[in-house]
Design an enzyme around this catalytic site. Structure first.
Site, PDB file in Angstrom:
ATOM      1  N   GLU A 181       7.322  47.457  24.186  1.00 41.05           N
ATOM      2  CA  GLU A 181       6.415  47.732  25.320  1.00 41.05           C
ATOM      3  C   GLU A 181       7.188  48.020  26.613  1.00 41.05           C
ATOM      4  O   GLU A 181       6.970  47.384  27.652  1.00 41.05           O
ATOM      5  CB  GLU A 181       5.462  46.560  25.536  1.00 41.05           C
ATOM      6  CG  GLU A 181       4.460  46.399  24.412  1.00 41.05           C
ATOM      7  CD  GLU A 181       3.387  45.353  24.680  1.00 41.05           C
ATOM      8  OE1 GLU A 181       3.607  44.461  25.512  1.00 41.05           O
ATOM      9  OE2 GLU A 181       2.323  45.436  24.061  1.00 41.05           O
ATOM     10  N   GLU A 378       1.240  47.095  16.842  1.00 37.24           N
ATOM     11  CA  GLU A 378       0.541  45.892  17.310  1.00 37.24           C
ATOM     12  C   GLU A 378      -0.908  46.234  17.561  1.00 37.24           C
ATOM     13  O   GLU A 378      -1.209  47.286  18.147  1.00 37.24           O
ATOM     14  CB  GLU A 378       1.113  45.378  18.639  1.00 37.24           C
ATOM     15  CG  GLU A 378       2.334  44.545  18.532  1.00 37.24           C
ATOM     16  CD  GLU A 378       2.734  43.922  19.861  1.00 37.24           C
ATOM     17  OE1 GLU A 378       1.854  43.465  20.619  1.00 37.24           O
ATOM     18  OE2 GLU A 378       3.943  43.918  20.140  1.00 37.24           O
TER      19      GLU A 378
HETATM   20  C1  BG6 Z   1       1.981  42.497  23.425  1.00 35.60           C
HETATM   21  C2  BG6 Z   1       3.333  41.920  23.172  1.00 35.60           C
HETATM   22  O1  BG6 Z   1       1.829  42.679  24.799  1.00 35.60           O
HETATM   23  O2  BG6 Z   1       0.854  41.796  23.144  1.00 35.60           O
HETATM   24  C3  BG6 Z   1       3.340  40.649  22.341  1.00 35.60           C
HETATM   25  O3  BG6 Z   1       4.231  42.856  22.625  1.00 35.60           O
HETATM   26  C4  BG6 Z   1       2.142  39.829  22.715  1.00 35.60           C
HETATM   27  O4  BG6 Z   1       4.558  40.012  22.542  1.00 35.60           O
HETATM   28  C5  BG6 Z   1       0.888  40.612  22.363  1.00 35.60           C
HETATM   29  O5  BG6 Z   1       2.109  38.571  22.146  1.00 35.60           O
HETATM   30  C6  BG6 Z   1      -0.404  39.875  22.606  1.00 35.60           C
HETATM   31  O6  BG6 Z   1      -0.417  39.380  23.903  1.00 35.60           O
HETATM   32  P1  BG6 Z   1      -0.683  37.857  24.200  1.00 35.60           P
HETATM   33  O7  BG6 Z   1      -0.454  37.716  25.631  1.00 35.60           O
HETATM   34  O8  BG6 Z   1      -2.094  37.612  23.799  1.00 35.60           O
HETATM   35  O9  BG6 Z   1       0.268  37.089  23.360  1.00 35.60           O
END
Ligand code: BG6
Length: 479
Positions: A181, A378
């Site tokens: 990211e 993701e």
């Molecule tokens: C992304 C990241 O922003 O979202 C992860 O690459 C992160 O590291 C994921 O965990 C979900 O976000 P969060 O804040 O709910 O853990």
């Protein structure tokens, strides 16, 4: 529904700092994630004007220190992933396990041994590793001693680190990503660049300088990777928040276009096309500086041009809506992005606006802009799970979310998009990046651990576990 390609990479995604724990074992140094306190206020704490990165156990809890203890339980976890039928598993290497301070010349062999074992464990089950070289876990020393990524010296440190892990694992690992990211730094430069208020995060020039250094470092990693294995694929990784204008007002349309350029497109344009885009100067002028104010060395731009990435990895959780004409609209919470509330969308418990169609749009936008394969590395729903007396979670809300997003991917494939795979985030519950909470869960596997670090750490399959197993075994035909 459109069929998924035969070799579609179904899997799941995690990051070292959010699940491994063992933060000081076998020679590992501290990473910035180890210095982030738990709780929703973690970013405001690190952005206090005099914040000095000292770990203060009397005052704060540091959930990343334990993670979910994957370092000691990786065999059990990979076995569960294999039972779901994972074709691939995206994880990151903790830079500070390999170079504890980041600036050593020789790596820590014990750290490398852990990833030898982790990779072999995946391969034992025919699970292809997909490795993020740097995922929000740079060595803390590089921040306290060098000021984070705005310092050009970090290019050499990263190159050294990337070279070590690529040389060691390229034979066994085909898919890589340079920085997680990378664009998130526009709004939150702490995790990706090691920049907080006390070392210059408020000055946007520092963020762009840090990006330039990261682009050059990433291009060096691409060059090394390609020299090692001809079919190796190394990608960038973008936080993509599909950006809509709130309405048809041309002012809002223009503002959405500019936000899209600055946030979703800028880093990808450099890393995929190998050149700074035409709107570079206009974005920088908006923040009061010019491209010529950045430290750019002879040869940098050629290096970028010659070493673009092979694919676009991206995370997608939500879309965002832009409105500059009505100041009275409620703003939306989001995955490190802002915008206003979109009246057509519902939001998660954490206020992230759920929008599967936005994923289909993202896939189309990215593929048609760059014409290189895209990989959804993701996606997922952070939710509060309530296990029953047998520790079983009936997470239909998560199944619904994922089903709709998989349908959106299928839709994009029917639109002609070349999608490499899908690795939902936090395939096993882990520590949240933005809030440090355990109670914000994404997994198919429930981990018995609460926000105060209490629990057995035992793993339990949720309803979504068997659902996803079916999705994979039918190659997306049964949702
Ligand atoms: C992304 C990241 O922003 O979202 C992860 O690459 C992160 O590291 C994921 O965990 C979900 O976000 P969060 O804040 O709910 O853990």
């Amino acid at each position: 529904m459109t069929k998924f390609p035969k070799n579609f990479l179904w899997g799941g995604a995690t990051a070292a700092n959010q699940l491994e724990g063992a933060f000081d074992e076998d020679g590992k140094g501290l990473s910035i994630a180890d210095a982030l306190p738990g709780g929703r206020e973690r970013f405001s704490i690190v952005n206090q004007p005099n914040f000095d990165w000292k770990i203060d156990n009397a005052k704060y809890r540091y959930p990343n220190h334990l993670g979910i203890d994957h370092y000691h339980r990786y065999q059990e976890d990979i076995k569960l992933f294999a039972e779901m039928g994972f074709k691939c598993y995206r994880f990151s290497i903790a830079w500070s396990r390999i170079f504890p301070n980041g600036d050593e010349s020789e790596p820590n062999e014990a750290g490398l041994k852990f990833y030898d074992k982790l990779i072999d464990e995946c391969l034992k089950y025919n699970i292809q590793p997909v490795i993020t070289i740097s995922h929000y876990e740079m060595p803390l020393h590089l921040v306290t001693e060098y000021g984070g990524w705005k310092n050009r010296k970090l290019i050499g440190f990263y190159e050294n680190y990337a070279s070590v892990v690529l040389n060691r694992y390229a034979k066994k690992v085909k898919y890589w990503m340079t920085f997680n990211e990378i664009n998130s730094a526009l709004h939150f430069p702490v995790m990706g660049q090691g920049l907080v208020k006390s070392n210059g995060a408020d000055d946007k020039k520092n963020i762009y300088q840090a990006w330039h250094n990261q682009f050059v470092a990433g291009a060096k990693a691409v060059k090394i990777a390609h020299s090692l294995r001809s079919d190796l694929m190394i990608g960038c990784m973008i936080l993509y928040a599909t950006t809509y204008a709130y309405d048809a007002n041309p002012e809002n349309q223009l503002a959405a276009l500019k936000e899209n350029q600055a946030f979703n497109e800028f880093c990808g344009d450099v890393q995929v096309r190998g050149t700074y885009p035409a709107y570079t100067e206009s974005v920088m002028n908006r923040y009061g500086f010019s491209f010529k104010d950045l430290e750019v060395h002879d040869g940098d731009l050629e290096l970028l041009k010659e070493n673009p990435v092979d694919y676009i990895g991206f995370s997608y959780y939500m879309s965002t809506a832009v409105n500059v004409t009505d100041k009275n609209l409620d703003s939306a919470n989001g995955n490190l992005v802002g915008g206003v509330k979109n009246p057509f969308l519902k939001a998660s418990d954490w206020g992230w606006q759920i929008d599967p169609t936005g994923l289909r749009i993202a896939l189309n936008e990215l593929y048609n802009r760059y014409q290189k394969p895209v990989f959804v590395v993701e996606n997922g729903l952070g939710a509060v799970d309530k296990p029953d007396e047998n520790n079983f979670v009936q997470d239909d809300y998560r199944i619904n979310y994922l089903r709709q997003h998989i349908e959106a991917i299928s839709g994009a494939i029917s639109d002609g998009v070349d999608v490499l795979g899908y690795t939902p985030w936090g395939c096993i519950d882990l520590v949240s990046a933005s809030t440090g909470q355990m109670s914000k869960r994404y997994g198919f596997i429930y981990v018995d651990l609460d926000d105060n670090g209490k629990g057995t750490l035992n793993r339990y399959k949720k309803a979504s576990f068997n659902w996803y197993k079916k999705v994979i075994s039918t190659n997306g035909e049964e949702l």
